[in-house]
Design a protein around this motif. Structure first.
Motif, PDB file in Angstrom:
ATOM      1  N   ALA A  74       0.833  -1.206   0.042  1.00 58.99           N
ATOM      2  CA  ALA A  74      -0.019   0.000   0.059  1.00 58.99           C
ATOM      3  C   ALA A  74       0.771   1.344  -0.024  1.00 58.99           C
ATOM      4  CB  ALA A  74      -0.873  -0.218   1.194  1.00 58.99           C
ATOM      5  N   ARG A  75       2.010   1.397   0.622  1.00 56.84           N
ATOM      6  CA  ARG A  75       2.880   2.462   0.839  1.00 56.84           C
ATOM      7  C   ARG A  75       3.830   2.607  -0.404  1.00 56.84           C
ATOM      8  NH1 ARG A  75       5.002  -0.496   6.056  1.00 56.84           N
ATOM      9  NH2 ARG A  75       3.127   0.078   7.700  1.00 56.84           N
ATOM     10  N   SER A  76       3.965   1.529  -1.270  1.00 58.89           N
ATOM     11  CA  SER A  76       4.749   1.644  -2.471  1.00 58.89           C
ATOM     12  C   SER A  76       3.778   2.021  -3.703  1.00 58.89           C
ATOM     13  CB  SER A  76       5.189   0.332  -2.849  1.00 58.89           C
ATOM     14  OG  SER A  76       4.324  -0.540  -3.253  1.00 58.89           O
ATOM     15  N   VAL A  77       2.742   2.083  -3.470  1.00 57.52           N
ATOM     16  CA  VAL A  77       1.659   2.261  -4.407  1.00 57.52           C
ATOM     17  C   VAL A  77       1.029   3.577  -4.224  1.00 57.52           C
ATOM     18  CG1 VAL A  77       1.552  -0.056  -5.651  1.00 57.52           C
ATOM     19  CG2 VAL A  77      -0.090   0.607  -4.075  1.00 57.52           C
ATOM     20  N   ASP A  78       1.264   4.112  -2.957  1.00 57.71           N
ATOM     21  CA  ASP A  78       0.457   5.347  -2.359  1.00 57.71           C
ATOM     22  C   ASP A  78      -1.068   4.968  -2.584  1.00 57.71           C
ATOM     23  OD1 ASP A  78      -0.201   7.748  -1.475  1.00 57.71           O
ATOM     24  OD2 ASP A  78      -0.250   8.651  -3.353  1.00 57.71           O
ATOM     25  N   GLY A  79      -1.456   3.680  -1.968  1.00 59.29           N
ATOM     26  CA  GLY A  79      -2.945   3.244  -2.053  1.00 59.29           C
ATOM     27  C   GLY A  79      -3.270   2.890  -0.795  1.00 59.29           C
ATOM     28  N   PHE A  80      -4.573   2.157  -0.835  1.00 55.19           N
ATOM     29  CA  PHE A  80      -5.137   2.090   0.521  1.00 55.19           C
ATOM     30  C   PHE A  80      -5.706   0.392   0.703  1.00 55.19           C
ATOM     31  CE2 PHE A  80      -5.752   6.575  -0.478  1.00 55.19           C
ATOM     32  CZ  PHE A  80      -5.421   7.039   0.801  1.00 55.19           C
ATOM     33  N   VAL A  81      -5.838  -0.028   1.803  1.00 58.72           N
ATOM     34  CA  VAL A  81      -6.407  -1.222   1.920  1.00 58.72           C
ATOM     35  C   VAL A  81      -7.562  -1.034   3.067  1.00 58.72           C
ATOM     36  CG1 VAL A  81      -6.010  -3.258   3.325  1.00 58.72           C
ATOM     37  CG2 VAL A  81      -4.090  -2.435   2.380  1.00 58.72           C
ATOM     38  N   LEU A  82      -8.716  -1.436   2.539  1.00 57.04           N
ATOM     39  CA  LEU A  82      -9.914  -1.620   3.329  1.00 57.04           C
ATOM     40  C   LEU A  82     -10.198  -2.692   3.949  1.00 57.04           C
ATOM     41  CD1 LEU A  82     -12.873  -0.413   3.608  1.00 57.04           C
ATOM     42  CD2 LEU A  82     -13.684  -1.551   1.651  1.00 57.04           C
ATOM     43  N   GLU A  83     -10.144  -2.586   5.125  1.00 56.72           N
ATOM     44  CA  GLU A  83     -10.171  -3.768   6.180  1.00 56.72           C
ATOM     45  C   GLU A  83     -11.605  -3.891   6.692  1.00 56.72           C
ATOM     46  OE1 GLU A  83      -8.066  -5.347  10.351  1.00 56.72           O
ATOM     47  OE2 GLU A  83      -7.730  -3.283   9.902  1.00 56.72           O
ATOM     48  N   ASP A  84     -12.240  -5.083   6.059  1.00 55.90           N
ATOM     49  CA  ASP A  84     -13.586  -5.261   6.565  1.00 55.90           C
ATOM     50  C   ASP A  84     -13.580  -6.112   7.887  1.00 55.90           C
ATOM     51  OD1 ASP A  84     -16.394  -5.946   6.993  1.00 55.90           O
ATOM     52  OD2 ASP A  84     -16.695  -6.816   4.886  1.00 55.90           O
ATOM     53  N   ASP A  85     -13.951  -5.622   9.199  1.00 56.04           N
ATOM     54  CA  ASP A  85     -13.449  -6.426  10.347  1.00 56.04           C
ATOM     55  C   ASP A  85     -15.139  -7.131  10.705  1.00 56.04           C
ATOM     56  OD1 ASP A  85     -12.167  -7.578  12.308  1.00 56.04           O
ATOM     57  OD2 ASP A  85     -12.275  -5.904  13.591  1.00 56.04           O
ATOM     58  N   TYR A  86     -15.610  -7.653   9.798  1.00 57.20           N
ATOM     59  CA  TYR A  86     -16.987  -8.086   9.821  1.00 57.20           C
ATOM     60  C   TYR A  86     -17.518  -8.993  11.239  1.00 57.20           C
ATOM     61  CZ  TYR A  86     -16.092 -12.828   8.097  1.00 57.20           C
ATOM     62  OH  TYR A  86     -15.740 -14.089   8.116  1.00 57.20           O
ATOM     63  N   ASP A  87     -16.244  -9.849  11.575  1.00 63.29           N
ATOM     64  CA  ASP A  87     -16.718 -10.838  12.715  1.00 63.29           C
ATOM     65  C   ASP A  87     -15.544 -10.564  13.800  1.00 63.29           C
ATOM     66  OD1 ASP A  87     -15.100 -12.477  11.298  1.00 63.29           O
ATOM     67  OD2 ASP A  87     -16.692 -13.957  11.253  1.00 63.29           O
ATOM     68  N   GLY A  88     -14.680  -9.696  13.787  1.00 63.93           N
ATOM     69  CA  GLY A  88     -13.425  -9.870  14.565  1.00 63.93           C
ATOM     70  C   GLY A  88     -13.521 -10.163  15.789  1.00 63.93           C
ATOM     71  N   ASP A  89     -14.363  -9.951  16.455  1.00 59.25           N
ATOM     72  CA  ASP A  89     -14.774 -10.017  17.755  1.00 59.25           C
ATOM     73  C   ASP A  89     -15.013 -11.745  18.158  1.00 59.25           C
ATOM     74  OD1 ASP A  89     -14.688  -7.803  19.676  1.00 59.25           O
ATOM     75  OD2 ASP A  89     -16.219  -6.982  18.082  1.00 59.25           O
ATOM     76  N   PHE A  90     -15.388 -12.237  17.371  1.00 54.24           N
ATOM     77  CA  PHE A  90     -15.713 -13.819  17.565  1.00 54.24           C
ATOM     78  C   PHE A  90     -14.597 -14.681  17.383  1.00 54.24           C
ATOM     79  CE2 PHE A  90     -19.784 -11.785  16.498  1.00 54.24           C
ATOM     80  CZ  PHE A  90     -20.293 -11.706  17.907  1.00 54.24           C
ATOM     81  N   ARG A  91     -13.694 -15.073  18.420  1.00 57.10           N
ATOM     82  CA  ARG A  91     -12.528 -15.963  18.122  1.00 57.10           C
ATOM     83  C   ARG A  91     -12.835 -16.916  19.378  1.00 57.10           C
ATOM     84  NH1 ARG A  91      -7.318 -16.086  15.691  1.00 57.10           N
ATOM     85  NH2 ARG A  91      -6.731 -18.295  15.955  1.00 57.10           N
ATOM     86  N   TYR A  92     -12.894 -18.321  19.141  1.00 52.81           N
ATOM     87  CA  TYR A  92     -13.028 -19.029  20.243  1.00 52.81           C
ATOM     88  C   TYR A  92     -11.854 -20.004  20.680  1.00 52.81           C
ATOM     89  CZ  TYR A  92     -17.225 -18.290  17.565  1.00 52.81           C
ATOM     90  OH  TYR A  92     -18.395 -17.465  16.913  1.00 52.81           O
ATOM     91  N   ASP A  93     -10.907 -19.915  20.288  1.00 49.54           N
ATOM     92  CA  ASP A  93      -9.687 -20.914  20.729  1.00 49.54           C
ATOM     93  C   ASP A  93      -8.464 -19.908  21.419  1.00 49.54           C
ATOM     94  OD1 ASP A  93      -8.905 -19.532  18.322  1.00 49.54           O
ATOM     95  OD2 ASP A  93      -7.793 -21.345  17.517  1.00 49.54           O
ATOM     96  N   ARG A  94      -8.772 -18.620  21.252  1.00 47.88           N
ATOM     97  CA  ARG A  94      -7.737 -17.775  21.973  1.00 47.88           C
ATOM     98  C   ARG A  94      -8.379 -16.280  21.753  1.00 47.88           C
ATOM     99  NH1 ARG A  94      -2.950 -15.822  18.096  1.00 47.88           N
ATOM    100  NH2 ARG A  94      -3.653 -14.095  19.239  1.00 47.88           N
ATOM    101  N   ALA A  95      -7.659 -15.352  22.320  1.00 47.59           N
ATOM    102  CA  ALA A  95      -8.081 -13.975  22.170  1.00 47.59           C
ATOM    103  C   ALA A  95      -7.932 -13.603  20.655  1.00 47.59           C
ATOM    104  CB  ALA A  95      -7.119 -12.762  22.801  1.00 47.59           C
ATOM    105  N   PRO A  96      -9.038 -12.667  20.148  1.00 52.42           N
ATOM    106  CA  PRO A  96      -8.843 -12.287  18.654  1.00 52.42           C
ATOM    107  C   PRO A  96      -7.638 -11.415  18.290  1.00 52.42           C
ATOM    108  CG  PRO A  96     -10.978 -11.730  19.739  1.00 52.42           C
ATOM    109  CD  PRO A  96     -10.211 -12.095  20.940  1.00 52.42           C
ATOM    110  N   VAL A  97      -7.228 -11.714  17.002  1.00 48.78           N
ATOM    111  CA  VAL A  97      -6.141 -11.060  16.629  1.00 48.78           C
ATOM    112  C   VAL A  97      -6.679  -9.721  16.265  1.00 48.78           C
ATOM    113  CG1 VAL A  97      -4.643 -10.885  14.591  1.00 48.78           C
ATOM    114  CG2 VAL A  97      -5.161 -13.175  15.552  1.00 48.78           C
TER     115      VAL A  97
END
Length: 456
Positions: free
Chosen positions: A256-279
């Motif tokens: 993203a830095r090399s192309v002067d661009g952007f990443v759209l992060e869709d954190d649609y269910d990031g809270d739901f992790r069952y085996d450890r703390a969410p990343v």
């Protein structure tokens, strides 16, 4: 009805009855109405009341009249369509619905939400019911920023946080902003969510499918694609279920830095992790290159239409202005209720409740698949509201499997629906959602599926 109405409302009742008769076609175009004196005598009302009704409907275009020529139904009126349709996406009569993406709406915290609503209504100042800041109420942006920083590791500045009508609107807003900067294509994970393509298309952007490997977006195809923006689900990729590796996260940001661009992060269910703390979210590593989006659709209910967007400083003004012209901001009362719900700890309690329920349901699904479809491989991390199931070859070919499931009233979605790549082998690959079903419903649904696809 007009004659039976109370005296004070008789005139309005007569006008309303005449309008409806014309709209419905009971009084067709060109029909001559009785003289005012005759209709007044028939109804037992004053002639002045009838004359006033004729004059009002003539002014509105329902009737026409000429001196000495009487009063007629106008030719301009056309009956409105009377069909009322419900376009909400619901499966018609499915015995078991395993389609991904739907939470259990019975878990919505009605009592706590109602209490927050009553509290807000009792003390919300009058001016707060006016047009809001297009970014959202300051109280909600502050509460969300603290929540996201604590739970998702986001670099959350309330001044750069926007309240949106879910991730769908956030994606559309970003599409318009990127189009205004000269971009014409956006990269998408393949497989990925098909909804993103239609949302970007509404803002004039095309999409380029980009393949995944075991660690995330493959860097080579991304670099060769020529895009300067890409949509990702790095915490729990949809639908493959992988979590981007630390190395791949770093490579994605360097791109993203090399192309002067952007990443759209869709954190649609990031809270739901069952085996450890969410990343934690990718955005925390570079807030100026990552546009972070999320919503309450999985944690509370999609019908609330409440989500958020954290914008890089470079895009903020364009996004805010587009949001302002699009809808003048989300409803103030709904925002205030969500802020209250978060501040009082209700949102954290709701997440814990959902995590317990969805973990139990995921376990029930894995057990049921092992029982009724022995040899099935379930892939992806223990997270979210769906799994990828790869059934043994003996259950193929996939078209026959899906046809039999449909005939049995079982709603399924194959992995092939989410990407351009089609596996050459004979395995059946499914994206199975489980959140909307009880553990008992999951067991029953998988058993019915096994009976439906058994050789016969």
């Amino acid at each position: 009805p007009a004659a039976a109405a109370p005296a004070r409302g008789r005139g309005r009742a007569l006008q309303s009855a005449l309008r409806e008769a014309v709209r419905s076609g009971r009084l067709g175009a060109g029909t001559r109405l009785p003289a005012s004196r005759e209709l007044a005598a028939d109804l037992g009302v004053s002639r002045g009341l009838v004359t006033e009704a004729y004059e009002q409907l003539t002014a509105e275009g329902y009737l026409r009249s000429g001196r000495g020529a009487g009063t007629w139904v106008s030719d301009a009126v056309r009956a409105a369509a009377r069909e009322i349709r419900d376009l909400a996406p619901r499966p018609p009569g499915a015995r078991a619905d395993f389609r991904p993406g739907t939470p259990d709406l019975s878990l919505f915290p009605r009592a706590a939400w109602s209490a927050a609503h009553a509290s807000v209504l009792a003390r919300l100042p009058h001016h707060a019911l006016g047009y809001p800041d297009p970014r959202g109420l300051p109280a909600l942006r502050t509460a969300l920023a603290a929540l996201l920083a604590r739970r998702r590791g986001v670099a959350a500045d309330p001044e750069r946080l926007m309240v949106c009508s879910g991730v769908a609107q956030a994606t559309t807003l970003l599409g318009f902003a990127l189009y205004g900067r000269g971009l014409r294509t956006v990269g998408m994970e393949d497989p990925g969510s098909p909804e993103h393509a239609s949302l970007f298309a509404s803002s004039g952007l095309g999409t380029v499918p980009l393949p995944l490997d075991a660690e995330g977006l493959a860097p080579g195809p991304l670099a060769r694609s020529g895009v300067r923006a890409v949509v990702t689900t790095p915490s729990h990729q949809f639908p493959s279920g992988i979590s981007y590796s630390p190395e791949r996260r770093t490579e994605l940001l360097e791109w993203a830095r090399s192309v002067d661009g952007f990443v759209l992060e869709d954190d649609y269910d990031g809270d739901f992790r069952y085996d450890r703390a969410p990343v934690g979210a990718l955005q925390g590593l570079d807030p100026e290159r990552v546009v972070y989006t999320g919503s309450v659709s999985k944690s509370l209910a999609p019908g609330l239409r409440l989500g958020w967007l954290l914008a890089p400083r470079e895009l903020l003004d364009e996004l805010v202005e587009r949001k302002r012209t699009m809808d003048l901001g989300n409803p103030s009362l709904d925002q205030a209720v969500l802020a209250e719900f978060i501040e009082r700890g209700g949102y954290d309690r709701q997440l814990r409740r959902c995590q317990r329920a969805y973990r139990e349901r995921r376990d029930a699904l894995v057990t049921a698949l092992a029982t009724h479809f022995p040899g099935t491989e379930v892939s992806g991390i223990a997270a979210g509201l769906h799994v990828i199931a790869r059934l043994p070859e003996r259950y193929g070919p996939e078209p026959r499997f899906l046809r039999r499931a449909e005939e049995a009233g079982i709603a399924l979605r194959p992995l092939a629906d989410h990407g351009t790549a089609r596996p050459a082998d004979g395995h059946v690959r499914l994206v199975i959602g489980y959140a909307q079903l009880t553990p008992g419903g999951i067991q029953r649904g998988v058993r019915l599926l096994a009976e439906a696809v058994a050789d016969r």
